[in-house]
Structures are given as C-alpha cells and as structure tokens.
Motif scaffolding. Structure first.
Motif, short mmCIF file in Angstrom:
data_model
loop_
_atom_site.label_atom_id
_atom_site.label_comp_id
_atom_site.label_asym_id
_atom_site.label_seq_id
_atom_site.Cartn_x
_atom_site.Cartn_y
_atom_site.Cartn_z
N TYR A 38 0.83 -1.19 0.00
CA TYR A 38 0.00 0.00 0.00
C TYR A 38 0.87 1.25 0.00
N SER A 39 0.36 2.32 -0.59
CA SER A 39 1.05 3.61 -0.53
C SER A 39 0.02 4.72 -0.48
N SER A 40 0.43 5.87 0.07
CA SER A 40 -0.41 7.06 0.13
C SER A 40 0.43 8.24 -0.30
N ASN A 41 -0.03 8.95 -1.32
CA ASN A 41 0.74 10.07 -1.88
C ASN A 41 2.16 9.65 -2.26
N GLY A 42 2.28 8.42 -2.74
CA GLY A 42 3.57 7.92 -3.18
C GLY A 42 4.45 7.36 -2.09
N GLN A 43 4.00 7.44 -0.85
CA GLN A 43 4.79 6.93 0.28
C GLN A 43 4.22 5.60 0.76
N ALA A 44 5.10 4.63 1.01
CA ALA A 44 4.67 3.32 1.47
C ALA A 44 4.02 3.41 2.85
N ILE A 45 2.93 2.70 3.04
CA ILE A 45 2.27 2.63 4.34
C ILE A 45 2.01 1.17 4.67
N THR A 46 1.90 0.89 5.96
CA THR A 46 1.65 -0.48 6.41
C THR A 46 0.47 -0.49 7.35
N PRO A 47 -0.70 -0.92 6.92
CA PRO A 47 -1.86 -1.00 7.80
C PRO A 47 -1.62 -1.98 8.95
N SER A 48 -2.30 -1.77 10.05
CA SER A 48 -2.13 -2.64 11.22
C SER A 48 -2.81 -3.98 11.04
N ALA A 49 -3.68 -4.11 10.05
CA ALA A 49 -4.33 -5.39 9.75
C ALA A 49 -4.42 -5.53 8.24
N PRO A 50 -4.27 -6.74 7.73
CA PRO A 50 -4.32 -6.93 6.28
C PRO A 50 -5.73 -6.85 5.74
N ALA A 51 -5.83 -6.61 4.45
CA ALA A 51 -7.14 -6.63 3.79
C ALA A 51 -7.53 -8.08 3.52
N VAL A 52 -8.81 -8.27 3.24
CA VAL A 52 -9.28 -9.59 2.87
C VAL A 52 -9.86 -9.50 1.45
N ASN A 53 -9.54 -10.49 0.62
CA ASN A 53 -9.99 -10.52 -0.77
C ASN A 53 -11.28 -11.31 -0.86
N GLY A 56 -12.54 -10.74 -5.57
CA GLY A 56 -11.80 -9.75 -6.31
C GLY A 56 -11.83 -8.35 -5.72
N SER A 57 -12.53 -8.15 -4.60
CA SER A 57 -12.56 -6.84 -3.93
C SER A 57 -11.83 -6.94 -2.59
N LEU A 58 -11.06 -5.90 -2.28
CA LEU A 58 -10.33 -5.88 -1.02
C LEU A 58 -11.15 -5.15 0.05
N TYR A 59 -11.26 -5.76 1.21
CA TYR A 59 -11.93 -5.16 2.35
C TYR A 59 -10.93 -5.06 3.50
N MET A 60 -10.88 -3.89 4.14
CA MET A 60 -9.93 -3.67 5.22
C MET A 60 -10.65 -3.02 6.41
N PRO A 61 -10.28 -3.37 7.64
CA PRO A 61 -10.87 -2.70 8.80
C PRO A 61 -10.69 -1.19 8.70
N ILE A 62 -11.75 -0.46 9.03
CA ILE A 62 -11.70 1.00 8.95
C ILE A 62 -10.54 1.56 9.76
N ARG A 63 -10.36 1.07 10.97
CA ARG A 63 -9.30 1.59 11.83
C ARG A 63 -7.94 1.39 11.19
N ALA A 64 -7.69 0.22 10.65
CA ALA A 64 -6.39 -0.06 10.05
C ALA A 64 -6.12 0.85 8.86
N LEU A 65 -7.13 1.03 8.00
CA LEU A 65 -6.95 1.87 6.83
C LEU A 65 -6.78 3.34 7.21
N ALA A 66 -7.64 3.83 8.10
CA ALA A 66 -7.61 5.24 8.47
C ALA A 66 -6.30 5.60 9.18
N GLU A 67 -5.86 4.75 10.10
CA GLU A 67 -4.62 5.03 10.80
C GLU A 67 -3.43 5.00 9.85
N ALA A 68 -3.46 4.10 8.87
CA ALA A 68 -2.38 4.05 7.88
C ALA A 68 -2.35 5.32 7.04
#
Length: 485
Positions: A38-53, A56-68
C-alpha cells in the motif's frame, strides 16, 4: 488462510469493534491478502491489519486503513458511528524561562490557558494553581505542606516567541478588603473549610496553618468579552470565581449549602451549583471552565466523578459538565462525559484518568483535555477531544440520588447509561499528545486560536519533588488541517 469477517454494508469496510444488533451486517468468508502493498501520496504505508480478498474486492478494517492514512479513528458505541479526523502538525515548542520563587521552588504557569479575541496569536493568559505544595510523610503521616503560604494565586499574561514563554504581566487575585490570612488584599491558596478540605501545614510539616475562607486552588480560566472579565474554576469549592481583569474578585458560584460551612463576607457566594457538588473528591474539583464567544453561556467540568454516593465512585467513568446561563448564573443543563476505560491501558487505575481543561468553541462544541497520570515513556493517554453536546442527554437534577433510576449517574456503568437512554457527549480525537512525545504529565491548559491552531501547556507543580534542572513548563502549538467553529 481463511478468516471470518464482519462487513458493514453501509460502510463497505470491516469495523474492528463489536456491534450489537448488527442488522445491517452479514457474515462473509474471505482470504486475507497479506502480500498486498500500500502507498499514500507515493509513500509506502503499512496497515495494522491486512485486507481480505472477497471475489476480487479488497476489504480492510476502517481503523487499520484510516490510521495508515494518518487519521484518528473514534468509535461511538452509543450512536453506532465512526469519526475519522486528520492529524495535526506540530508547529512550535516554547519553554518558560523564569527565576525561581525560592530555593527549590520554580515559577509556575500552565494550569489553564486562554486566548483573548483581538490579542496577537502568540499572546495568552494562564494561571498556576494554589501555589507550591507537597505531600511529605512526617512521623508516619502524609501531610499537605505549603512552603510559601502567602503565595497569591495569579493570572499571568504570557507571550510565546523564539522558543520561550515570556511573562508579560501578572494579576494576583485580590479582595476589595483585607484577606484575614495574608493580611493584605491578595488572597492565598490555602484551603477554605476545616474538617472538609485538606489540613494545611508549614514547609516542615510540623505546624498547622490557618484556613483561608477566600483561598483558591485555581485551575481553569475563561474570558467573557461582554463585560471584559475572567471566570476561574476552583478545586476547593468546587466553585467558579468571577474576577476583573486586574484580578479583583467579584463573586463566587458555589454549591447549595456551601455558605453554611464558611464565612466569607467580602465575596458574595452565589449558591447556584446543585448540592450534590459538595460530594467532590479532595483535589478533584472544578477543573475547567469556558465561555461561548457571545458571552451567553459558561461551561464547567469536574476533574473526576463526584463521590456520589461514596468514595467507591473514584473509579466511575462518568464526569459532569455543567452549562450555566451567564445572565442569571443559573445552571440550565448538565451532561455526562465518559472518561476512557482504564482497562485498555497498562497499569492505570480508572481514578487516574482525569479532565484537565476545556475550550468552548460554541454552544454545542467543546474541546476537552483528558489525560492519565504518567509522563515520558510511561504516558499512555494525553488526548484533546472535540465533543458535541447537541445530541447528549440533559441530566440536570435527574440522577443526583438513586430515586430516578436506582443509581446515581456516578454509579452507572456504560450498560446502565444505555438502559436508561442516557447519551453521553460524543468524542472525536483532535490531538494525541503521546504520539508527539510531549514529555510531562500534567497537560492542564489548552487554547484554540483562529479555529485551527491548538496550543497546549503543562502545570509544572512549581518543580516540587522534581529532578528536572529546567523549569519544566512547556507550551506547544499545533496546526489543525481543518477549522473548528
């Protein structure tokens, strides 16, 4: 690897918080995608929890995505709502450079902080508290000592510039007469009522000092633009003290029945607060005060829960915020503020989480300073929340005794609040000072300038029992990426 996920269809992302009555949720099975980058504005980020496929669609916990993505995440279990807030940027660090008051006793400010409309952005007013005091153990007894018993609680005008906090002016609190203890117009910071307040001792802890009916342990500071005066919250009363700009005390709002315990004829005592406020814990009284910009309403917050009905309530999470109409000084509303649950932190008692200051943005929006008792690397909880009162339940006069619901508001658990339909204030994180490594315990002053600059400062307790060779008072400023109004 297979994992079960709860996906809220209204949010399109998994929320890592238990949701009761999840009528909108359905159970789905998916494969976690732990190899996704994952990256944001070109910078690598690491969510605290992985997404689930899932198909074909990725779902990620709101907290993990928002904090990342650099956002604060707050979950309101009363309203089933999630708040995402952009994090601020640290813009300034300032330190108090001032001469010591005496050997081993440092100059102190930081128990409050307020910015007056029309003043330069770098000018504030602040107070220390009741003055230097300690708690030594003498002959097996812990006593409260006042090494400078004639210290006058003072409003200080300060300026922050070039990394320093500079004192521009001082306004000691005073009477239109003579204080019976100080022998001067200026009051002391000594306790008011024998048998109720702490017993004051001299520096050696050997001699009992006189009680001062006008003494104040000042904590919060608010300015009313309608009449150019200050209001000050006091832990002793608990009370709210009205003072002129020069520090002359005008009047004091106190709980019903307070005046029967002390004689203070030089300052009119307005018994406007409910009688239940007499059940405060020592040194955990009226900690914060603020006034709406139009001068119509004043808000006062206690530091901890009242001992209502008893000392066991020291571990209650329910703290009271009072709304007062300034034209009449009558309380018109009271709200529940739920402190953070100490169980989520390490080695922290519930009674050691407190409110330390507030800012009134408007009639429905306040900033609240909530913190723990730790400093440095041990600190876990130093947060400024924006709270919304518009949907909070007005509980004034309803839960002061067990008559209404079988429990006082302090006795209630979160489940009890829900069962009785009581909505506390909302809470949305504006600043997590622990993440910025603010070094000191007592962040007790907060102010908002132009709606987008947050200032915080700490009370250094006059350096008593401190090994810090510096003064130990800081003021930091933060730029918010949005405006609070």
């Amino acid at each position: 690897m297979k994992r079960k996920w709860i996906v809220l269809t209204t949010l399109l992302l998994a929320l890592p918080t238990a949701v009761s009555g999840a009528a909108l949720a359905k159970e789905m099975r998916g494969v976690t995608s732990e190899t996704v980058t994952y990256s944001s504005n070109g910078q690598a980020i690491t969510p605290s929890a992985p997404a689930v496929n899932m198909d074909g669609s990725l779902y990620m916990p709101i907290r993990a995505l928002a904090e990342a993505l650099g956002k604060y995440v707050d979950w309101d279990e009363f309203r089933n709502s999630v708040s995402l807030t952009d994090k601020p940027v640290l813009t300034g660090k300032y330190e108090l450079k001032a001469p010591n008051l005496a050997e081993g006793i440092k100059m102190g400010v930081g128990s409050s902080l307020t910015h007056l409309p029309g003043d330069p952005d770098n000018v504030f007013y602040t107070t220390a508290d009741r003055g230097p005091n300690g708690q030594p153990t003498i002959n097996g007894k812990t006593v409260r000592t006042f090494p400078l018993p004639d210290y006058a609680p003072t409003i200080n005008k300060i300026e922050v510039s070039k990394g320093e906090i500079n004192i521009l002016d001082k306004f000691p609190l005073k009477l239109t007469g003579t204080d019976p203890v100080s022998g001067k117009a200026t009051i002391t910071g000594l306790p008011n009522i024998k048998g109720r307040d702490e017993e004051p001792y001299d520096a050696k802890g050997e001699k009992v000092l006189a009680y001062d009916p006008y003494g104040l342990d000042i904590e919060g500071l608010a300015y009313n633009p309608k009449d150019d005066t200050f209001w000050i919250s006091d832990e002793y009363g608990p009370s709210i003290v009205h003072a002129k700009r020069d520090g002359t005390i005008i009047e004091r709002i106190v709980p019903k029945g307070w005046s029967n315990q002390v004689s203070a004829p030089l300052v009119p005592s307005r018994e406007k607060l409910p009688e239940v406020y007499n059940k405060l814990r020592q040194n955990r009284g009226a900690e914060a005060v603020g006034i709406t910009p139009d001068g119509k309403y004043m808000f006062m917050a206690m530091q901890n829960a009242l001992r209502n009905p008893d000392k066991a309530m020291d571990n209650s999470r329910q703290v009271r915020i009072m709304k007062i109409e300034l034209a009449t000084l009558n309380p018109v509303a009271e709200f529940v503020y739920a402190l953070e649950d100490a169980k989520q932190f390490k080695e922290l008692a519930q009674s050691d989480i407190v409110i330390s200051d507030l800012v009134v943005v408007n009639e429905n929006t306040l900033l609240i300073d909530e913190r723990d008792k730790f400093s440095g690397d041990k600190a876990q909880m130093k947060r400024i929340y924006a709270i919304d009162l518009s949907t909070a339940t007005n509980i004034i006069g309803k839960y002061d005794t067990t008559a209404a619901a079988g429990k006082t508001i302090e006795q209630m658990t979160i489940a009890d609040l829900k069962a009785n339909g009581i909505l506390p204030t909302t809470k949305r994180t504006v600043l997590d000072a622990v993440a910025f490594k603010f070094p000191y315990e007592k962040i007790e002053g907060i102010s908002l300038v132009n709606g987008d600059t947050l200032a915080i400062t700490n009370d250094n307790d006059f350096g008593i029992d401190s090994n810090n060779p510096e003064n130990g008072t800081l003021l930091w400023t933060f730029k918010l990426p949005y405006t609070i109004k």
